[in-house]
Design a protein around this motif. Structure first.
Motif, PDB file in Angstrom:
ATOM      1  N   LEU A   1       0.830  -1.205   0.000  1.00 35.33           N
ATOM      2  CA  LEU A   1       0.000   0.000   0.000  1.00 35.33           C
ATOM      3  C   LEU A   1       0.867   1.259   0.000  1.00 35.33           C
ATOM      4  O   LEU A   1       0.599   2.211  -0.744  1.00 35.33           O
ATOM      5  CB  LEU A   1      -0.921   0.005   1.220  1.00 35.33           C
ATOM      6  N   LEU A   2       1.894   1.259   0.821  1.00 37.55           N
ATOM      7  CA  LEU A   2       2.731   2.452   0.977  1.00 37.55           C
ATOM      8  C   LEU A   2       3.674   2.670  -0.193  1.00 37.55           C
ATOM      9  O   LEU A   2       3.908   3.818  -0.604  1.00 37.55           O
ATOM     10  CB  LEU A   2       3.551   2.336   2.272  1.00 37.55           C
ATOM     11  N   ALA A   3       4.234   1.593  -0.742  1.00 39.23           N
ATOM     12  CA  ALA A   3       5.306   1.718  -1.728  1.00 39.23           C
ATOM     13  C   ALA A   3       4.872   1.407  -3.154  1.00 39.23           C
ATOM     14  O   ALA A   3       5.653   1.609  -4.087  1.00 39.23           O
ATOM     15  CB  ALA A   3       6.474   0.801  -1.343  1.00 39.23           C
ATOM     16  N   VAL A   4       3.648   0.911  -3.328  1.00 38.53           N
ATOM     17  CA  VAL A   4       3.143   0.616  -4.670  1.00 38.53           C
ATOM     18  C   VAL A   4       1.871   1.407  -4.956  1.00 38.53           C
ATOM     19  O   VAL A   4       1.803   2.188  -5.911  1.00 38.53           O
ATOM     20  CB  VAL A   4       2.892  -0.897  -4.854  1.00 38.53           C
ATOM     21  N   ALA A   5       0.851   1.213  -4.123  1.00 32.67           N
ATOM     22  CA  ALA A   5      -0.444   1.852  -4.390  1.00 32.67           C
ATOM     23  C   ALA A   5      -0.365   3.379  -4.271  1.00 32.67           C
ATOM     24  O   ALA A   5      -0.841   4.103  -5.159  1.00 32.67           O
ATOM     25  CB  ALA A   5      -1.494   1.306  -3.427  1.00 32.67           C
ATOM     26  N   ILE A   6       0.227   3.876  -3.195  1.00 31.33           N
ATOM     27  CA  ILE A   6       0.270   5.333  -2.985  1.00 31.33           C
ATOM     28  C   ILE A   6       1.081   6.048  -4.064  1.00 31.33           C
ATOM     29  O   ILE A   6       0.621   7.059  -4.609  1.00 31.33           O
ATOM     30  CB  ILE A   6       0.786   5.656  -1.569  1.00 31.33           C
ATOM     31  N   PRO A   7       2.283   5.572  -4.422  1.00 33.14           N
ATOM     32  CA  PRO A   7       3.003   6.252  -5.514  1.00 33.14           C
ATOM     33  C   PRO A   7       2.217   6.275  -6.824  1.00 33.14           C
ATOM     34  O   PRO A   7       2.208   7.292  -7.522  1.00 33.14           O
ATOM     35  CB  PRO A   7       4.291   5.425  -5.652  1.00 33.14           C
ATOM     36  N   TYR A   8       1.535   5.172  -7.134  1.00 35.74           N
ATOM     37  CA  TYR A   8       0.783   5.150  -8.388  1.00 35.74           C
ATOM     38  C   TYR A   8      -0.380   6.123  -8.358  1.00 35.74           C
ATOM     39  O   TYR A   8      -0.516   6.978  -9.250  1.00 35.74           O
ATOM     40  CB  TYR A   8       0.248   3.745  -8.708  1.00 35.74           C
ATOM     41  N   PHE A   9      -1.251   5.996  -7.362  1.00 34.67           N
ATOM     42  CA  PHE A   9      -2.461   6.815  -7.353  1.00 34.67           C
ATOM     43  C   PHE A   9      -2.137   8.297  -7.158  1.00 34.67           C
ATOM     44  O   PHE A   9      -2.813   9.160  -7.732  1.00 34.67           O
ATOM     45  CB  PHE A   9      -3.431   6.320  -6.277  1.00 34.67           C
ATOM     46  N   SER A  10      -1.119   8.611  -6.378  1.00 31.73           N
ATOM     47  CA  SER A  10      -0.763  10.014  -6.190  1.00 31.73           C
ATOM     48  C   SER A  10      -0.224  10.611  -7.492  1.00 31.73           C
ATOM     49  O   SER A  10      -0.568  11.746  -7.855  1.00 31.73           O
ATOM     50  CB  SER A  10       0.253  10.165  -5.061  1.00 31.73           C
ATOM     51  N   SER A  11       0.603   9.860  -8.221  1.00 26.40           N
ATOM     52  CA  SER A  11       1.123  10.374  -9.496  1.00 26.40           C
ATOM     53  C   SER A  11       0.016  10.492 -10.528  1.00 26.40           C
ATOM     54  O   SER A  11      -0.010  11.440 -11.322  1.00 26.40           O
ATOM     55  CB  SER A  11       2.236   9.456 -10.024  1.00 26.40           C
ATOM     56  N   ASN A  12      -0.927   9.562 -10.511  1.00 26.85           N
ATOM     57  CA  ASN A  12      -2.042   9.601 -11.449  1.00 26.85           C
ATOM     58  C   ASN A  12      -2.943  10.804 -11.189  1.00 26.85           C
ATOM     59  O   ASN A  12      -3.362  11.503 -12.129  1.00 26.85           O
ATOM     60  CB  ASN A  12      -2.838   8.298 -11.348  1.00 26.85           C
ATOM     61  N   LEU A  13      -3.229  11.052  -9.926  1.00 28.37           N
ATOM     62  CA  LEU A  13      -4.058  12.208  -9.576  1.00 28.37           C
ATOM     63  C   LEU A  13      -3.341  13.515  -9.908  1.00 28.37           C
ATOM     64  O   LEU A  13      -3.965  14.472 -10.390  1.00 28.37           O
ATOM     65  CB  LEU A  13      -4.411  12.159  -8.090  1.00 28.37           C
ATOM     66  N   PHE A  14      -2.037  13.558  -9.661  1.00 27.97           N
ATOM     67  CA  PHE A  14      -1.266  14.762  -9.957  1.00 27.97           C
ATOM     68  C   PHE A  14      -1.274  15.058 -11.451  1.00 27.97           C
ATOM     69  O   PHE A  14      -1.516  16.196 -11.871  1.00 27.97           O
ATOM     70  CB  PHE A  14       0.169  14.592  -9.453  1.00 27.97           C
ATOM     71  N   ALA A  15      -0.988  14.036 -12.255  1.00 33.00           N
ATOM     72  CA  ALA A  15      -0.970  14.233 -13.707  1.00 33.00           C
ATOM     73  C   ALA A  15      -2.350  14.599 -14.226  1.00 33.00           C
ATOM     74  O   ALA A  15      -2.491  15.451 -15.113  1.00 33.00           O
ATOM     75  CB  ALA A  15      -0.455  12.968 -14.393  1.00 33.00           C
ATOM     76  N   GLY A  16      -3.387  13.969 -13.672  1.00 30.94           N
ATOM     77  CA  GLY A  16      -4.742  14.291 -14.091  1.00 30.94           C
ATOM     78  C   GLY A  16      -5.139  15.710 -13.746  1.00 30.94           C
ATOM     79  O   GLY A  16      -5.815  16.392 -14.521  1.00 30.94           O
ATOM     80  N   ALA A  17      -4.708  16.178 -12.567  1.00 23.72           N
ATOM     81  CA  ALA A  17      -5.021  17.543 -12.151  1.00 23.72           C
ATOM     82  C   ALA A  17      -4.326  18.564 -13.035  1.00 23.72           C
ATOM     83  O   ALA A  17      -4.885  19.630 -13.346  1.00 23.72           O
ATOM     84  CB  ALA A  17      -4.625  17.745 -10.690  1.00 23.72           C
ATOM     85  N   ASN A  18      -3.101  18.250 -13.463  1.00 28.13           N
ATOM     86  CA  ASN A  18      -2.383  19.163 -14.357  1.00 28.13           C
ATOM     87  C   ASN A  18      -2.993  19.179 -15.745  1.00 28.13           C
ATOM     88  O   ASN A  18      -3.034  20.231 -16.411  1.00 28.13           O
ATOM     89  CB  ASN A  18      -0.910  18.759 -14.449  1.00 28.13           C
ATOM     90  N   GLY A  19      -3.430  18.020 -16.210  1.00 27.44           N
ATOM     91  CA  GLY A  19      -4.094  17.930 -17.508  1.00 27.44           C
ATOM     92  C   GLY A  19      -3.218  18.286 -18.694  1.00 27.44           C
ATOM     93  O   GLY A  19      -3.705  18.789 -19.707  1.00 27.44           O
ATOM     94  N   VAL A  20      -1.908  18.022 -18.582  1.00 23.00           N
ATOM     95  CA  VAL A  20      -0.957  18.400 -19.634  1.00 23.00           C
ATOM     96  C   VAL A  20      -0.441  17.147 -20.325  1.00 23.00           C
ATOM     97  O   VAL A  20      -0.149  16.137 -19.678  1.00 23.00           O
ATOM     98  CB  VAL A  20       0.231  19.184 -19.038  1.00 23.00           C
ATOM     99  N   THR A  21      -0.333  17.202 -21.651  1.00 26.31           N
ATOM    100  CA  THR A  21       0.276  16.117 -22.411  1.00 26.31           C
ATOM    101  C   THR A  21       1.639  16.572 -22.910  1.00 26.31           C
ATOM    102  O   THR A  21       1.736  17.549 -23.658  1.00 26.31           O
ATOM    103  CB  THR A  21      -0.598  15.702 -23.610  1.00 26.31           C
ATOM    104  N   PHE A  22       2.693  15.892 -22.466  1.00 27.03           N
ATOM    105  CA  PHE A  22       4.044  16.219 -22.897  1.00 27.03           C
ATOM    106  C   PHE A  22       4.296  15.730 -24.318  1.00 27.03           C
ATOM    107  O   PHE A  22       4.888  16.429 -25.136  1.00 27.03           O
ATOM    108  CB  PHE A  22       5.056  15.574 -21.934  1.00 27.03           C
ATOM    109  N   TRP A  23       3.851  14.507 -24.586  1.00 28.40           N
ATOM    110  CA  TRP A  23       4.022  13.902 -25.916  1.00 28.40           C
ATOM    111  C   TRP A  23       2.912  12.885 -26.122  1.00 28.40           C
ATOM    112  O   TRP A  23       2.622  12.082 -25.238  1.00 28.40           O
ATOM    113  CB  TRP A  23       5.383  13.220 -26.033  1.00 28.40           C
TER     114      TRP A  23
END
Length: 231
Positions: free
Chosen positions: A11-33
């Motif tokens: 939960l701490l080292a797999v689930a949290i890094p994934y979901f936090s990065s996903n939410l962050f990228a979704g909130a930014n809404g930017v496509t690099f490539w």
């Protein structure tokens, strides 16, 4: 207790890094490539393939179930969960710093999304869980391959002559093939995501396999005999 500790670490080292990065990228809404190619749009939507797509989440408890209660297997589990965490963090780096929106959900027929059957329920679940900014490398592909290899290893070690074990392993890899197809037919990923996920997954397994073999070859006097005994 050991399985609970692994679960918490996951939960701490797999689930949290994934979901936090996903939410962050979704909130930014930017496509690099944008890795989309014409073929991505030409691949048809197949509604029932949301089932093998969601079956990824059966791999995680399978790892806990089939890890054997001996010191060597526990050490292999520790090595494996560390690698799974490293893979997740590695992929999350790309999700955050090289984000790509998977903007193909509009290709899914409304009859599938708005129905009252199991397909619409599963699509609604995955769309609620995931922002469409987890493109490449596909963690679905990376995690399922790695966990499939680990479960296969432990099942065949525990029951090397069992036909049931061999059939079970066959089911794991049939499911994996269906899962690879499903990330495309559910419009959850691009072909590029599939390719990069496969490359990373195979590399990771080849990297950790010698470590697991080294653990398996440890002699009894090289092991902590009280390991996992609760003392």
């Amino acid at each position: 207790m050991f399985r609970l500790e692994i679960f918490i670490f996951g939960l701490l080292a797999v689930a949290i890094p994934y979901f936090s990065s996903n939410l962050f990228a979704g909130a930014n809404g930017v496509t690099f490539w944008d890795p989309e190619i014409a073929l991505d749009r030409q691949i048809p939507v197949i509604g029932w393939m949301i089932a093998p797509y969601m079956a990824l989440y059966l791999y995680y408890p399978a790892v806990l179930i089939f890890n054997q209660p001996d010191d060597r297997s526990r050490l292999e589990m520790i090595a494996g969960i560390q690698m799974l965490s490293a893979l997740t963090i590695f992929c999350s780096f790309f999700f955050v710093f090289f984000p790509a929106e998977i903007d193909m959900r509009s290709d899914i027929p409304q009859s599938i999304l708005e129905g009252d059957g199991w397909q619409s329920t599963l699509f609604a679940t995955i769309h609620a869980m995931d922002q469409p900014f987890n493109a490449w490398p596909s963690l679905h592909i990376v995690h399922s391959y790695f966990l499939g290899r680990v479960v296969t290893r432990w099942v065949l070690q525990a029951w090397p002559t069992s036909n049931i074990a061999k059939v079970f392993v066959g089911v794991i890899w049939i499911e994996y093939i269906l899962l690879c197809i499903s990330i495309l037919t559910t419009k959850q990923h691009y072909l590029f995501d599939l390719a990069t996920g496969l490359i990373l997954a195979i590399f990771a397994w080849q990297f950790i396999l010698p470590i697991m073999e080294q653990i398996a070859n440890l002699t009894d006097d090289q092991l902590d005999l009280n390991y996992g005994s609760g003392k």
